[in-house]
Scaffold this active site. Structure first.
Site, PDB file in Angstrom:
ATOM      1  N   GLY A 169      16.118 -37.176 -34.724  1.00 44.16           N
ATOM      2  CA  GLY A 169      16.141 -35.935 -33.950  1.00 44.16           C
ATOM      3  C   GLY A 169      16.446 -36.142 -32.478  1.00 44.16           C
ATOM      4  O   GLY A 169      17.186 -35.368 -31.859  1.00 44.16           O
ATOM      5  N   ASN A 170      15.874 -37.205 -31.894  1.00 46.52           N
ATOM      6  CA  ASN A 170      16.046 -37.520 -30.476  1.00 46.52           C
ATOM      7  C   ASN A 170      17.493 -37.650 -30.039  1.00 46.52           C
ATOM      8  O   ASN A 170      17.829 -37.396 -28.889  1.00 46.52           O
ATOM      9  CB  ASN A 170      15.378 -38.872 -30.214  1.00 46.52           C
ATOM     10  CG  ASN A 170      14.182 -38.697 -29.319  1.00 46.52           C
ATOM     11  OD1 ASN A 170      13.789 -37.584 -29.009  1.00 46.52           O
ATOM     12  ND2 ASN A 170      13.624 -39.797 -28.899  1.00 46.52           N
ATOM     13  N   LYS A 220       6.201 -30.603 -46.028  1.00 44.93           N
ATOM     14  CA  LYS A 220       6.962 -30.658 -44.770  1.00 44.93           C
ATOM     15  C   LYS A 220       6.728 -29.407 -43.909  1.00 44.93           C
ATOM     16  O   LYS A 220       7.223 -28.319 -44.232  1.00 44.93           O
ATOM     17  CB  LYS A 220       8.456 -30.801 -45.104  1.00 44.93           C
ATOM     18  CG  LYS A 220       9.356 -30.824 -43.908  1.00 44.93           C
ATOM     19  CD  LYS A 220       9.258 -32.122 -43.135  1.00 44.93           C
ATOM     20  CE  LYS A 220      10.098 -32.078 -41.882  1.00 44.93           C
ATOM     21  NZ  LYS A 220       9.878 -33.224 -41.010  1.00 44.93           N
ATOM     22  N   LYS A 258      15.778 -36.864 -44.175  1.00 43.15           N
ATOM     23  CA  LYS A 258      17.147 -37.312 -43.892  1.00 43.15           C
ATOM     24  C   LYS A 258      17.336 -38.823 -44.130  1.00 43.15           C
ATOM     25  O   LYS A 258      18.443 -39.269 -44.436  1.00 43.15           O
ATOM     26  CB  LYS A 258      17.576 -36.920 -42.474  1.00 43.15           C
ATOM     27  CG  LYS A 258      16.912 -37.696 -41.357  1.00 43.15           C
ATOM     28  CD  LYS A 258      17.900 -38.512 -40.568  1.00 43.15           C
ATOM     29  CE  LYS A 258      17.306 -39.519 -39.657  1.00 43.15           C
ATOM     30  NZ  LYS A 258      15.937 -39.581 -39.267  1.00 43.15           N
ATOM     31  N   LYS A 293      11.252 -43.864 -43.545  1.00 44.68           N
ATOM     32  CA  LYS A 293      12.307 -44.777 -43.066  1.00 44.68           C
ATOM     33  C   LYS A 293      12.196 -46.115 -43.783  1.00 44.68           C
ATOM     34  O   LYS A 293      13.186 -46.656 -44.278  1.00 44.68           O
ATOM     35  CB  LYS A 293      12.201 -44.988 -41.548  1.00 44.68           C
ATOM     36  CG  LYS A 293      12.492 -43.735 -40.746  1.00 44.68           C
ATOM     37  CD  LYS A 293      12.509 -44.026 -39.254  1.00 44.68           C
ATOM     38  CE  LYS A 293      12.294 -42.764 -38.451  1.00 44.68           C
ATOM     39  NZ  LYS A 293      13.166 -41.636 -38.802  1.00 44.68           N
TER      40      LYS A 293
HETATM   41  P1  ADP Z   1      13.311 -39.406 -36.240  1.00 38.71           P
HETATM   42  O1  ADP Z   1      13.319 -38.026 -35.692  1.00 38.71           O
HETATM   43  O2  ADP Z   1      14.132 -40.368 -35.450  1.00 38.71           O
HETATM   44  O3  ADP Z   1      13.572 -39.458 -37.704  1.00 38.71           O
HETATM   45  P2  ADP Z   1      10.423 -39.668 -36.500  1.00 38.71           P
HETATM   46  O4  ADP Z   1       9.679 -39.016 -35.396  1.00 38.71           O
HETATM   47  O5  ADP Z   1      10.465 -39.008 -37.815  1.00 38.71           O
HETATM   48  O6  ADP Z   1      11.865 -39.998 -35.944  1.00 38.71           O
HETATM   49  O7  ADP Z   1       9.867 -41.172 -36.705  1.00 38.71           O
HETATM   50  C1  ADP Z   1       9.721 -42.069 -35.616  1.00 38.71           C
HETATM   51  C2  ADP Z   1       8.274 -42.081 -35.163  1.00 38.71           C
HETATM   52  O8  ADP Z   1       7.459 -42.683 -36.164  1.00 38.71           O
HETATM   53  C3  ADP Z   1       7.927 -42.902 -33.943  1.00 38.71           C
HETATM   54  O9  ADP Z   1       8.216 -42.220 -32.748  1.00 38.71           O
HETATM   55  C4  ADP Z   1       6.423 -43.114 -34.120  1.00 38.71           C
HETATM   56  O10 ADP Z   1       5.706 -42.101 -33.432  1.00 38.71           O
HETATM   57  C5  ADP Z   1       6.178 -42.903 -35.610  1.00 38.71           C
HETATM   58  N1  ADP Z   1       5.554 -44.020 -36.336  1.00 38.71           N
HETATM   59  C6  ADP Z   1       4.705 -43.851 -37.382  1.00 38.71           C
HETATM   60  N2  ADP Z   1       4.304 -45.029 -37.875  1.00 38.71           N
HETATM   61  C7  ADP Z   1       4.911 -45.991 -37.139  1.00 38.71           C
HETATM   62  C8  ADP Z   1       4.891 -47.413 -37.179  1.00 38.71           C
HETATM   63  N3  ADP Z   1       4.171 -48.080 -38.071  1.00 38.71           N
HETATM   64  N4  ADP Z   1       5.669 -48.080 -36.289  1.00 38.71           N
HETATM   65  C9  ADP Z   1       6.407 -47.415 -35.376  1.00 38.71           C
HETATM   66  N5  ADP Z   1       6.455 -46.068 -35.282  1.00 38.71           N
HETATM   67  C10 ADP Z   1       5.715 -45.347 -36.160  1.00 38.71           C
HETATM   68 MG    MG Z   2      11.969 -37.875 -38.996  1.00 35.19          MG
END
Ligand code: ADP
Ligand code: MG
Length: 323
Positions: free
Chosen positions: A11-12, A134, A223, A285
């Protein structure tokens, strides 16, 4: 040897959390994002291929607010249509900014975003009872949540924060992606050397009805998991997940938190099973990375946008490989 890379943008990469989400802001973010991608393209060999997928959470959220506010004048659309609208929007922004970078660099590489449907199973557990996981749209007060439920009895509204004024949100199913319906077209475009932008926002979720017709459904597909299906289709060697952290961590948020560098499939699976990666963010992820390697992928990487090139050279990021 020629390699195929699939990049999944978080998203970022399109809207920062502190921004309102104007077109100007989003074009600016896309411009920065595709600058990094154009650098990656510059470093590829002639025979290498690149495919891009992206999230759409903040854009869907904003569009749903607009629709809610205007619903007495213009009818609101269901989530599959909203998904298609944001695929179009983000696809356009990424496509145009990437084209502009490539043009400046004198790189003659075609870029094309496609509207893309992803098949889900009507028997997926997420569609039953209150299993939907979700959260989408605005945070609501208890009163607003009650009103929304009265106006839309079919909605599932859940308390998503333990306390505070606004801790309720509409929650929709997040079914597992089964198949990408435009797979054959995507394969052909990629083989022809097109940088394809596909499966945006996890793809438009569709079901197959009794007569074999596809039909959109109110759901949101993760995604990264949908990106993994896309990676399978195009036979990707490298699955590069770009998010807002440089590495995945174990003991996340604790005093003994530790960043993960290069690790084996087995280690990553062990940490996943131990629950180090939170559901709805890092969890899917890592799950997508594990699936990718199980399905024949060579290398899965989780890192931030600005570390992407370094991570491809194994100088940064969390890198997971089959042992
Ligand atoms: P995106 O929008 O890029 O898909 P998300 O916000 O869904 O990103 O996922 C990334 C976030 O996951 C990080 O910013 C962090 O807050 C969170 N996170 C949860 N568990 C972990 C972990 N074990 N290590 C690193 N980040 C984590
Ligand atoms: Mg995400």
């Amino acid at each position: 040897m020629a390699k195929v890379i699939l990049i999944a943008l978080g998203g970022n990469a399109i809207k920062q959390s502190n921004e309102k989400g104007s077109s100007e802001e989003q074009f600016k973010n896309c411009w920065k994002t595709t600058k990094h991608i154009s650098e990656i393209i510059k470093n590829l060999d002639q025979e290498d291929r690149l495919i891009i997928t992206h999230g759409n959470g903040p854009q869907v959220g904003n569009l749903m607010v607009q629709q809610k506010l205007a619903q007495d004048t213009v009818p609101a659309h269901p989530m599959d249509v909203v998904g298609a609208m944001t695929q179009g929007q983000i696809g356009y922004m990424l496509q145009q900014t990437l084209m502009n970078h490539l043009k400046k660099m004198d790189l003659d590489v075609p870029v094309c975003a496609i509207i893309n449907q992803v098949l889900v199973d009507k028997n997926d557990p997420e569609f039953f009872g209150e299993k939907a996981s979700k959260p989408v749209g605005n945070f609501l007060t208890a009163e607003e949540a009650k009103e929304m439920k009265e106006n839309n009895p079919q909605y599932i509204i859940k308390q998503v924060k333990p306390n505070g004024e606004r801790c309720w949100r509409r929650t929709v199913p997040s079914p597992d992606p089964i198949a990408n319906l435009e797979a054959n077209v995507i394969k052909k475009l990629v083989a022809a050397g097109v940088v394809v932008i596909a499966s945006g926002g996890g793809g438009i979720p569709v079901l197959e009805d009794e007569e074999g017709n596809y039909q959109g459904i109110e759901a949101v597909i993760d995604k990264d998991l949908a990106g993994e299906r896309l990676a399978e289709i195009v036979g990707a060697d490298i699955f590069l997940i770009l998010t807002d952290v440089e590495e995945a961590k174990i003991n996340y948020g604790k005093v003994n938190e530790k960043s993960l560098g290069k690790i084996t499939f087995q280690k990553a699976k062990q940490y996943f099973d131990e629950g180090h990666f939170l559901a709805g963010s890092m969890g899917p992820k890592v799950k997508a990375c594990l699936r990718f390697l199980e399905n024949g992928g060579k290398k899965a990487i989780i890192t931030s946008l600005d570390k992407a090139l370094e991570a491809l050279k194994e100088q940064s990021g969390t890198i997971i490989e089959k042992d």
